[in-house]
Design an enzyme around this catalytic site. Sequence first.
Site, PDB file in Angstrom:
ATOM      1  N   GLY A   1      11.246 -70.963 -35.165  1.00  0.00           N
ATOM      2  CA  GLY A   1      11.425 -69.941 -34.139  1.00  0.00           C
ATOM      3  C   GLY A   1      12.845 -69.413 -34.127  1.00  0.00           C
TER       4      GLY A   1
ATOM      5  N   ARG B   1       6.906 -69.069 -41.251  1.00  0.00           N
ATOM      6  CA  ARG B   1       6.314 -70.359 -41.574  1.00  0.00           C
ATOM      7  C   ARG B   1       5.891 -70.335 -43.046  1.00  0.00           C
ATOM      8  NH1 ARG B   1       7.822 -72.994 -36.880  1.00  0.00           N
ATOM      9  NH2 ARG B   1       7.326 -71.658 -35.098  1.00  0.00           N
TER      10      ARG B   1
ATOM     11  N   ASP C   1      13.124 -78.676 -35.458  1.00  0.00           N
ATOM     12  CA  ASP C   1      12.366 -79.819 -35.954  1.00  0.00           C
ATOM     13  C   ASP C   1      11.729 -79.572 -37.318  1.00  0.00           C
ATOM     14  OD1 ASP C   1      11.065 -82.465 -35.442  1.00  0.00           O
ATOM     15  OD2 ASP C   1       9.258 -81.247 -35.462  1.00  0.00           O
TER      16      ASP C   1
ATOM     17  N   THR D   1      17.575 -73.762 -31.928  1.00  0.00           N
ATOM     18  CA  THR D   1      16.307 -73.773 -31.188  1.00  0.00           C
ATOM     19  C   THR D   1      16.595 -73.657 -29.707  1.00  0.00           C
ATOM     20  OG1 THR D   1      14.411 -75.154 -30.518  1.00  0.00           O
ATOM     21  CG2 THR D   1      16.362 -76.303 -31.325  1.00  0.00           C
TER      22      THR D   1
ATOM     23  N   ASP E   1      14.910 -74.834 -27.326  1.00  0.00           N
ATOM     24  CA  ASP E   1      14.354 -75.939 -26.548  1.00  0.00           C
ATOM     25  C   ASP E   1      15.354 -77.044 -26.230  1.00  0.00           C
ATOM     26  OD1 ASP E   1      11.857 -74.779 -26.407  1.00  0.00           O
ATOM     27  OD2 ASP E   1      11.115 -75.757 -28.218  1.00  0.00           O
TER      28      ASP E   1
ATOM     29  N   ASP F   1      16.083 -79.765 -27.855  1.00  0.00           N
ATOM     30  CA  ASP F   1      15.347 -81.028 -27.973  1.00  0.00           C
ATOM     31  C   ASP F   1      15.735 -81.827 -29.221  1.00  0.00           C
ATOM     32  OD1 ASP F   1      14.265 -79.324 -29.836  1.00  0.00           O
ATOM     33  OD2 ASP F   1      12.176 -79.692 -29.296  1.00  0.00           O
TER      34      ASP F   1
ATOM     35  N   ARG G   1       7.468 -76.442 -25.497  1.00  0.00           N
ATOM     36  CA  ARG G   1       6.197 -77.051 -25.887  1.00  0.00           C
ATOM     37  C   ARG G   1       6.247 -78.573 -25.799  1.00  0.00           C
ATOM     38  NH1 ARG G   1       5.919 -74.872 -30.466  1.00  0.00           N
ATOM     39  NH2 ARG G   1       6.623 -76.614 -31.748  1.00  0.00           N
TER      40      ARG G   1
END
Length: 326
Positions: A14, A75, A106, A129, A131, A133, A175
């Site tokens: 992303g 992707r 990730d 990212t 996120d 994370d 997510r």
Amino acid sequence: MADITNIGLYTSGGDAPGMNAAIRAVVRTALFYNIKVTGIRRGYEGMITGDLFPMDRRSVSNIIQKGGTILKTARSEQFRTKEGRQIAYDNLKSFGVDALIGIGGDGTFKGASVFGEEFDIPIIGLPGTIDNDMTGTDFTIGYDTAINTVINAVDKIRDTAESHDRLFIVEVMGRDSGMIALRTGIASGAEHILIPERKAGLASLFDRLENGRKDKTSRIVIVAEGENEEGGAFEIGRKVKEKFPHLDTRVSILGHIQRGGKPTCMDRVLASRTGVAAVEALKLGYRGEMVGLINNEIMFTPFEHAIKHHTDIDPNVIRIVDMLSL
């Protein structure tokens, strides 16, 4: 010291605000050290299709303030296969690439970890990212911009919520991580948050709506998209309407506006610092590691530890949300 002559640079997964600032930092740092840079469009898919091109200082002019990624992202199912990775490696060698810098999250680092081991090519990663994370950095590139985008949106939503005495359930991205929801929940004065890491579910929300202040003219509930135990934001909204029919309940999905926009100062500086560090790490012989910033210091974390090993949510932050939403 490693003898690096040509760095292949790509973004993957992303997109995140600040990726262009990181691209700029990598290119200009490499050229400062007389190292060539080969841009790879559309990440691992571009490696396989041979979508590679030389980059110079002009390639990264006037991009530090732009969202998205000038190198594009995609992707690649073919890269998941050994045959696909062999094609990618052959294309890199044909362009003289002898090291890689990948910007992503990730999935990017999983691919880089396998690829680097299979073909003995040094790879350094930058955490791009929204996120936030990844283990090995306090903040990821794009996170600060994303949460500020959410805050701006929720502030506008609260204006109409106040005008109509409404309850808004606002879904934000995340997510597998509730970091966006948690921080924006505090900053927007949300009455409640629902995140994957907190298994309180609808019972906690119902309790807050049942026993909270009755004189509030607006209520905001922040829901992370990964909070799927209750079926997502629309299903949560339906159940709230069923349980509290007197509340004028609406659902708002913020979606991909959180990925776009001009990166904040914090994201531009983070991208620039880690971009410089990535090039210098390759020169020093680092490989298979992610560059991060911890306590304002550049740190390196092996890919296998950075991938989805984010720490648990601080219970004190949850306590702050509950306390301040009374």
